[in-house]
Enzyme design. Structure first.
Site, short mmCIF file in Angstrom:
data_model
loop_
_atom_site.label_atom_id
_atom_site.label_comp_id
_atom_site.label_asym_id
_atom_site.label_seq_id
_atom_site.Cartn_x
_atom_site.Cartn_y
_atom_site.Cartn_z
N THR A 68 26.00 44.64 60.16
CA THR A 68 26.37 44.61 58.74
C THR A 68 27.87 44.48 58.54
OG1 THR A 68 24.42 45.89 58.08
CG2 THR A 68 26.31 45.93 56.59
N THR A 91 24.26 49.12 62.65
CA THR A 91 23.99 50.55 62.71
C THR A 91 22.57 50.90 63.13
OG1 THR A 91 23.40 50.62 60.36
CG2 THR A 91 25.71 51.02 60.93
N ASP A 92 21.65 49.94 63.06
CA ASP A 92 20.25 50.26 63.36
C ASP A 92 20.08 50.85 64.75
OD1 ASP A 92 19.39 49.42 60.90
OD2 ASP A 92 18.61 47.49 61.58
#
Length: 354
Positions: free
Chosen positions: A20, A97-98
């Site tokens: 992101t 971030t996942d």
């Protein structure tokens, strides 16, 4: 923002994996996709020049966090080693971030040097109001460059908090404050541009380099749920080298799952973790069929404070180095926080602590 004021000018390598933090909206759908290079990310960080740090940008991948693989992380590890050998004082990895809670721990288990490796990202892409990427990247560079971060292994810096990779979890789907360390809290905070380390890990858990092998370990993750009949539980002939069971509470499963788990544990390492994500799996408190004491007596390995995702990363990493059940059990005892660190199966490289 004050300068870091090191004894000498600092060099930091920033490795971009995408995520992101590097996303922009597409013309076709309006949805965000990874598009920005590491150099482009650094170009829009306010206050970076004031750190008086030389930053070197390296593009590795442009992937969403969910698509990062073990092979991508092998490439990251190689680049980290190369940049540190070239004399940089720290490394920052930007990614989605996942998977940060997993990738950072894998990097931590294989990072045998004192220089900081800091992982960061963003929850709001650059096209959104309040995008958090620039602030996170600035804090990550400041932390990676600071002498006080040496010897701490791999860190996750997010929302001006400094977390140990072995503890940190993503706890919210959208909040910029998503990364938390339920067991122990953050190691410190970034205050006025400087990392302030308030507590330090007592030991490092570094796994030796992988042995030469033609087989890549495959470790499964099975989550126990209400009314679980066990039909989805892999059998002894499954193409797995290990299994992590995310059990109820302190390490409990329905009684009818005990026998199949025992059979699996006779064929492969089976690790018992708590699906709650905080607190330890127990060892002796409960004694009913399917309790933690029952399962451990049948050969399952206690994860302790490691959540199921961390336990899977540790088990897979261990299997690249050793197939010895006693060694794996001893490693989990230390990494899981229920054994003396001196019983870690391998010596911590002296260079990792200096």
């Amino acid at each position: 923002m004050p300068h870091i004021n090191p004894d000498r000018p600092r060099r930091i390598a920033v490795l971009g994996l995408g995520g992101t933090i590097a996303m922009t909206a597409t013309d076709d759908t309006g949805g965000a996709v990874p598009a920005l290079s590491a150099e482009q990310l650094l170009a829009v960080v306010p206050g970076l020049a004031a750190l008086d740090v030389t930053v070197e940008a390296v593009d590795v991948r442009r992937l969403p966090g969910a698509s990062v693989t073990f092979y991508d992380l092998d490439a990251v590890r190689t680049l980290v080693a190369e940049r540190l050998a070239d004399g940089v004082d720290g490394v920052v990895v930007t990614q989605g971030t996942d998977t940060i809670e997993e990738t950072s721990y894998l990097l931590d288990l294989t990072h045998d040097r004192p220089e900081p490796v800091v992982v960061t990202g963003a929850m709001r892409n650059p096209s959104l109001a309040g995008a958090d990427g620039p602030a996170n990247l600035l804090a990550a560079v400041a932390t990676a460059a600071h002498p006080h971060a040496r010897g701490l292994g791999v860190l996750v810096v997010f929302a001006d908090e400094v977390h140990a990779a072995r503890r940190v979890r993503k706890t919210h789907a959208t909040s910029p404050a998503t990364f938390q360390s339920p067991n122990g809290g953050p190691l410190g905070y970034v205050v006025e541009g400087q990392p302030r380390i308030l507590n330090r890990l007592g030991h490092r858990t570094v796994v030796p380099a992988p042995r030469a092998a033609t087989h890549t370990p495959r470790v499964g993750l099975y989550t126990v749920a209400l009314g679980d009949d066990g039909d989805l539980l892999p059998g002894p002939n499954a193409r797995l080298d290990g299994l992590v069971v995310a059990a109820f509470g302190a390490g409990h499963v329905p009684a009818h799952l005990v026998a199949p788990l025992e059979r699996l544990a006779a064929h492969m390492p089976v690790v018992l973790a708590s699906r709650t994500g905080a607190g330890p799996g127990l060892a002796t408190t409960y004694g009913f069929p399917g309790s933690e004491s029952d399962l451990l007596a049948r050969g399952l390995i206690r994860a302790g404070f490691l959540d199921p995702f961390k336990a899977r990363i540790l088990l897979r990493t261990l299997l690249t180095t050793t197939g010895d059940r006693d060694t794996i059990t001893a490693a989990f005892a230390v990494a899981g926080g229920y054994a003396d660190p001196v019983t870690w199966p391998w010596p911590t490289p002296p260079a990792a602590l200096t």
